[in-house]
Structures are given as structure tokens and as C-alpha cells.
Design a protein around this motif. Structure first.
Motif, mmCIF file in Angstrom:
data_model
loop_
_atom_site.group_PDB
_atom_site.id
_atom_site.type_symbol
_atom_site.label_atom_id
_atom_site.label_comp_id
_atom_site.label_asym_id
_atom_site.label_seq_id
_atom_site.Cartn_x
_atom_site.Cartn_y
_atom_site.Cartn_z
ATOM 1 N N GLY A 117 7.887 55.883 10.713
ATOM 2 C CA GLY A 117 7.675 55.591 12.122
ATOM 3 C C GLY A 117 6.903 56.681 12.834
ATOM 4 O O GLY A 117 5.973 57.266 12.298
ATOM 5 N N ILE A 118 7.330 56.965 14.062
ATOM 6 C CA ILE A 118 6.682 57.970 14.912
ATOM 7 C C ILE A 118 7.696 59.066 15.204
ATOM 8 O O ILE A 118 8.831 58.793 15.577
ATOM 9 N N ASP A 119 7.281 60.318 15.023
ATOM 10 C CA ASP A 119 8.097 61.486 15.364
ATOM 11 C C ASP A 119 7.359 62.300 16.417
ATOM 12 O O ASP A 119 6.145 62.502 16.308
ATOM 13 N N TYR A 120 8.097 62.771 17.408
ATOM 14 C CA TYR A 120 7.567 63.739 18.361
ATOM 15 C C TYR A 120 8.282 65.054 18.095
ATOM 16 O O TYR A 120 9.513 65.100 18.094
ATOM 17 N N LEU A 121 7.508 66.098 17.854
ATOM 18 C CA LEU A 121 8.050 67.416 17.536
ATOM 19 C C LEU A 121 7.818 68.368 18.698
ATOM 20 O O LEU A 121 6.722 68.405 19.255
ATOM 21 N N LEU A 122 8.828 69.133 19.045
ATOM 22 C CA LEU A 122 8.668 70.262 19.951
ATOM 23 C C LEU A 122 8.789 71.517 19.097
ATOM 24 O O LEU A 122 9.728 71.642 18.304
ATOM 25 N N MET A 123 7.817 72.406 19.253
ATOM 26 C CA MET A 123 7.774 73.621 18.444
ATOM 27 C C MET A 123 7.783 74.855 19.330
ATOM 28 O O MET A 123 7.331 74.812 20.476
ATOM 29 N N VAL A 124 8.272 75.939 18.753
ATOM 30 C CA VAL A 124 8.215 77.249 19.399
ATOM 31 C C VAL A 124 7.598 78.235 18.425
ATOM 32 O O VAL A 124 7.676 78.053 17.208
ATOM 33 N N LYS A 125 7.002 79.263 18.981
ATOM 34 C CA LYS A 125 6.374 80.292 18.160
ATOM 35 C C LYS A 125 7.264 81.529 18.170
ATOM 36 O O LYS A 125 7.509 82.126 19.211
ATOM 37 N N HIS A 126 7.782 81.879 16.999
ATOM 38 C CA HIS A 126 8.613 83.074 16.812
ATOM 39 C C HIS A 126 7.884 84.007 15.849
ATOM 40 O O HIS A 126 7.585 83.601 14.723
ATOM 41 N N ASP A 127 7.618 85.225 16.270
ATOM 42 C CA ASP A 127 6.983 86.208 15.381
ATOM 43 C C ASP A 127 5.754 85.644 14.667
ATOM 44 O O ASP A 127 5.628 85.727 13.450
ATOM 45 N N ASP A 128 4.877 85.008 15.434
ATOM 46 C CA ASP A 128 3.617 84.453 14.929
ATOM 47 C C ASP A 128 3.821 83.294 13.948
ATOM 48 O O ASP A 128 2.947 82.981 13.157
ATOM 49 N N LYS A 129 5.000 82.666 13.974
ATOM 50 C CA LYS A 129 5.294 81.542 13.095
ATOM 51 C C LYS A 129 5.774 80.359 13.939
ATOM 52 O O LYS A 129 6.672 80.505 14.760
ATOM 53 N N TRP A 130 5.180 79.195 13.728
ATOM 54 C CA TRP A 130 5.553 77.988 14.475
ATOM 55 C C TRP A 130 6.701 77.288 13.773
ATOM 56 O O TRP A 130 6.655 77.045 12.569
ATOM 57 N N MET A 131 7.746 76.960 14.558
ATOM 58 C CA MET A 131 8.954 76.329 14.032
ATOM 59 C C MET A 131 9.294 75.103 14.882
ATOM 60 O O MET A 131 9.163 75.124 16.103
ATOM 61 N N ILE A 132 9.795 74.068 14.231
ATOM 62 C CA ILE A 132 10.206 72.839 14.912
ATOM 63 C C ILE A 132 11.641 73.011 15.393
ATOM 64 O O ILE A 132 12.528 73.357 14.609
ATOM 65 N N THR A 133 11.870 72.768 16.682
ATOM 66 C CA THR A 133 13.217 72.911 17.240
ATOM 67 C C THR A 133 13.823 71.572 17.643
ATOM 68 O O THR A 133 15.035 71.397 17.574
ATOM 69 N N LYS A 134 12.997 70.640 18.082
ATOM 70 C CA LYS A 134 13.471 69.333 18.545
ATOM 71 C C LYS A 134 12.593 68.236 17.946
ATOM 72 O O LYS A 134 11.373 68.388 17.855
ATOM 73 N N VAL A 135 13.241 67.131 17.578
ATOM 74 C CA VAL A 135 12.519 65.966 17.074
ATOM 75 C C VAL A 135 13.160 64.714 17.661
ATOM 76 O O VAL A 135 14.388 64.583 17.648
ATOM 77 N N VAL A 136 12.337 63.826 18.179
ATOM 78 C CA VAL A 136 12.783 62.472 18.517
ATOM 79 C C VAL A 136 11.879 61.517 17.738
ATOM 80 O O VAL A 136 10.682 61.759 17.609
ATOM 81 N N TRP A 137 12.486 60.482 17.177
ATOM 82 C CA TRP A 137 11.701 59.557 16.364
ATOM 83 C C TRP A 137 12.213 58.131 16.521
ATOM 84 O O TRP A 137 13.331 57.906 16.970
ATOM 85 N N GLN A 138 11.349 57.211 16.129
ATOM 86 C CA GLN A 138 11.707 55.803 16.119
ATOM 87 C C GLN A 138 10.952 55.115 15.001
ATOM 88 O O GLN A 138 9.761 55.370 14.793
#
Length: 142
Positions: A117-138
């Protein structure tokens, strides 16, 4: 006036160079997330998902939708299950479309089109590394 224009151009070039680097890192994190679930690669899950993951989604059922909630540990366990049971793996050639909807210095929003399906990812940058913190999908209609 010439100094102002030159300063603006230098700053703009620096911004574009910086964004280009972050864009690549954001896309890499999103691809690690997809491939971690598609083939059951926990290394990619650990590399792309923050330990405080909050994921909620809605899978299709015969009578509507079923809600699914996933934490970091559940994501790792799901990935392990896919690795152990290849029938759970993504179909060969499954879609992996990544669209960066917005990216700032420390946060980003990404839309994925994947085989479930479709996922929406919210990411944050920690120490020059992008990490996924939140996901909503359907799930979407096939």
C-alpha cells in the motif's frame, strides 16, 4: 550589489549541495526500510528505524479494514519472520517508489508506494543519520 549577489549564490550552492547529500541519505533510509520488510533484513531495519518507532496502519479485510500497530521490536520480529518464511517476502519486482514530500535540516516527510500500500514516513536526523520515527500506512485496492 555584486558582493550581495555573489554571497547569495554561494549560500544557495551550499544549500543545494547539503540538500543533495541529505536527499540521498533520506532515500537510503527509506529504501532500507522497504528492503528490510521485503526480504527480512534486520540489519536494514536497525539502520533505518529509530528505537522509538510508532507505526500504525490499516490492512484490507473482507469487511473493511483491520488496524495494525507496530513498535521497533515488532518491526524486527516481522523482518525475522519474513527471513525465516520466504512466502512472506515481497513478490519479485515489487514496487519501491520513494517521494520526499518535504525535507528540512532535522526533519523529513516521505511517501512510499510499496506492494502492500502507501506508507507515510516521518524522519529525524540524529548525528548526520536519518531515522524513521513515525509511520502511517494503508493498504490499497489491487
Amino acid at each position: 550589489m555584486k558582493k550581495s549577489i555573489l554571497t547569495f549564490l554561494l549560500l544557495f550552492c551550499f544549500y543545494m549541495y547539503s540538500y543533495g547529500q541529505d536527499k540521498t541519505k533520506i532515500e537510503r533510509a527509506a529504501l532500507d526500510y522497504i528492503e528490510g520488510f521485503y526480504v527480512g533484513d534486520t540489519t536494514k531495519i536497525k539502520r533505518s528505524i529509530h528505537k522509538d518507532l510508532s507505526k500504525i496502519g490499516y490492512g484490507r479485510r473482507s469487511k473493511g479494514y483491520k488496524e495494525h500497530i507496530m513498535t521497533y521490536e515488532k518491526a524486527l520480529n516481522f523482518s525475522r519472520d519474513v527471513a525465516k518464511n520466504p512466502q512472506y517476502a515481497a513478490p519479485k519486482g515489487a514496487v519501491k517508489k520513494i517521494e520526499i514530500l518535504d525535507a528540512q535540516d532535522k526533519i523529513a516527510c516521505v511517501k512510499l508506494t510499496v506492494y502492500w500500500g502507501i506508507d507515510y514516513l516521518l524522519m529525524v536526523k540524529h548525528d548526520d543519520k536519518w531515522m524513521i520515527t513515525k509511520v502511517v500506512w494503508q493498504a490499497v485496492e489491487k
